[in-house]
Design an enzyme around this catalytic site. Structure first.
Site, PDB file in Angstrom:
ATOM      1  CB  SER A   1      -3.345   2.418   7.335  1.00 44.04           C
ATOM      2  OG  SER A   1      -3.284   2.363   8.724  1.00 44.04           O
ATOM      3  N   GLY A   2      -0.996   3.467   5.401  1.00 48.55           N
ATOM      4  CA  GLY A   2      -0.348   3.267   4.109  1.00 48.55           C
ATOM      5  C   GLY A   2       0.016   4.572   3.437  1.00 48.55           C
TER       6      GLY A   2
ATOM      7  CG  HIS B   1      -2.223  -2.528   8.775  1.00 47.96           C
ATOM      8  ND1 HIS B   1      -1.335  -1.494   8.988  1.00 47.96           N
ATOM      9  CD2 HIS B   1      -3.453  -1.952   8.739  1.00 47.96           C
ATOM     10  CE1 HIS B   1      -2.018  -0.352   9.068  1.00 47.96           C
ATOM     11  NE2 HIS B   1      -3.298  -0.606   8.922  1.00 47.96           N
TER      12      HIS B   1
END
Ligand code: ARG
Length: 276
Positions: free
Chosen positions: A233-234, A83
């Site tokens: 995120s990630g 995403h």
């Protein structure tokens, strides 16, 4: 289609920037439903596999252009969340981001220490489902190799590190309060691997996503408090010295009853061997 909610640091920044030009975009108040994530500052030298994903063109230079996290799993291979590569996050299609960088060895994003390496190739998981968030990972190939010592081992299927109750840590430069306070230096929070059932009950399916144990891992604290948040995120979720997850999604940050959802690394390993 998923309704346009502000889900990531990147989106908040993009929407914020867009609002200056296009009055139709009114960014939601930064994570009004969030509480503290209870992390602590750590040194990137102690977790050199934690890297920042950055684009100064898209996100400005104050924090080196950081917008997501990533993890070094081989000398030229970094995992991040799928995403993070979406137009919703980047503000433009990925192909139009000319200065996508991986930053290693930089504790403080306001400095120039460590290395900025350009990304030569981005492969998004062909099985990624942006609606449920299943399979939320992308594989980045670096234009230069990092030292072997920067890599972290991945935990395959059946690894004991996935067992509920296992202590884990999540790393990132994201929001430290849930109020839009993006860290300048790397932080980590200690969380616990939770049973799939906990997340299946918390996330049976909504606009946020649907918890799917085959490709996701649930972690946090039952009573809330410690969690990942926007901008993380990630980034890595590590247990017993091995990578078990990537920060993916959740409802707010650190709220009781809404644990963090991570991309399950054993599923990443499966997909990567299948498409290699
Ligand atoms: N989607 C967020 C990001 O892009 C990560 C959210 C993680 N949330 C959580 N409560 N663990 O940065």
């Amino acid at each position: 289609m998923r309704p346009p909610i502000v889900r990531t640091l990147a989106q908040a920044l993009v929407l914020g920037a867009a609002a200056a030009v296009l009055p139709l975009a009114s960014p939601a108040p930064a994570a009004a439903d969030s509480v503290v994530i209870g992390g602590r500052p750590v040194r990137v030298a102690d977790s050199p596999w934690t890297v920042a994903l950055a684009s100064r063109d898209r996100f400005g230079g104050t924090r080196s252009g950081q917008f997501c996290g990533g993890v070094v799993i081989a000398r030229s291979t970094v995992l991040t969340a799928a995403h993070c590569m979406r137009e919703e996050v980047l503000g433009v299609p990925l192909g139009r981001v000319r200065d996508l960088k991986v930053i290693s060895g930089r504790d403080d994003l306001a400095t120039n220490t460590g290395n900025e390496i350009s990304v030569r190739r981005v492969r998004i998981n062909p099985e990624y489902d942006a609606y449920t968030n299943a399979g939320d990972f992308a594989v980045l190939t670096l234009s230069e190799a990092l030292p072997e010592a920067y890599t972290i081992r991945t935990a395959g299927a059946g690894d004991a590190a996935y067992e509920p109750g296992t202590g884990a840590a999540v790393y990132g430069w994201g929001d430290t309060t849930g109020g839009g306070d993006y860290a300048r230096t790397l932080h980590a929070a200690d969380v616990t691997v939770l049973a799939d059932k906990v997340c299946e009950e918390a996330y049976p399916g909504s606009a946020d996503g649907t918890y799917t144990s085959a490709s996701m891992v649930c972690a946090g604290e039952l009573k809330g408090g410690r969690d990942a948040c926007q901008g993380d995120s990630g980034g890595p979720l590590v247990a017993q010295g091995r990578l078990i997850g990537l920060v993916s999604w959740g409802d707010g940050c650190g709220q009781a009853g809404s644990p963090g959802v991570y991309t399950r690394i054993s599923d990443v390993v499966r997909v990567m061997s299948r498409y290699a």
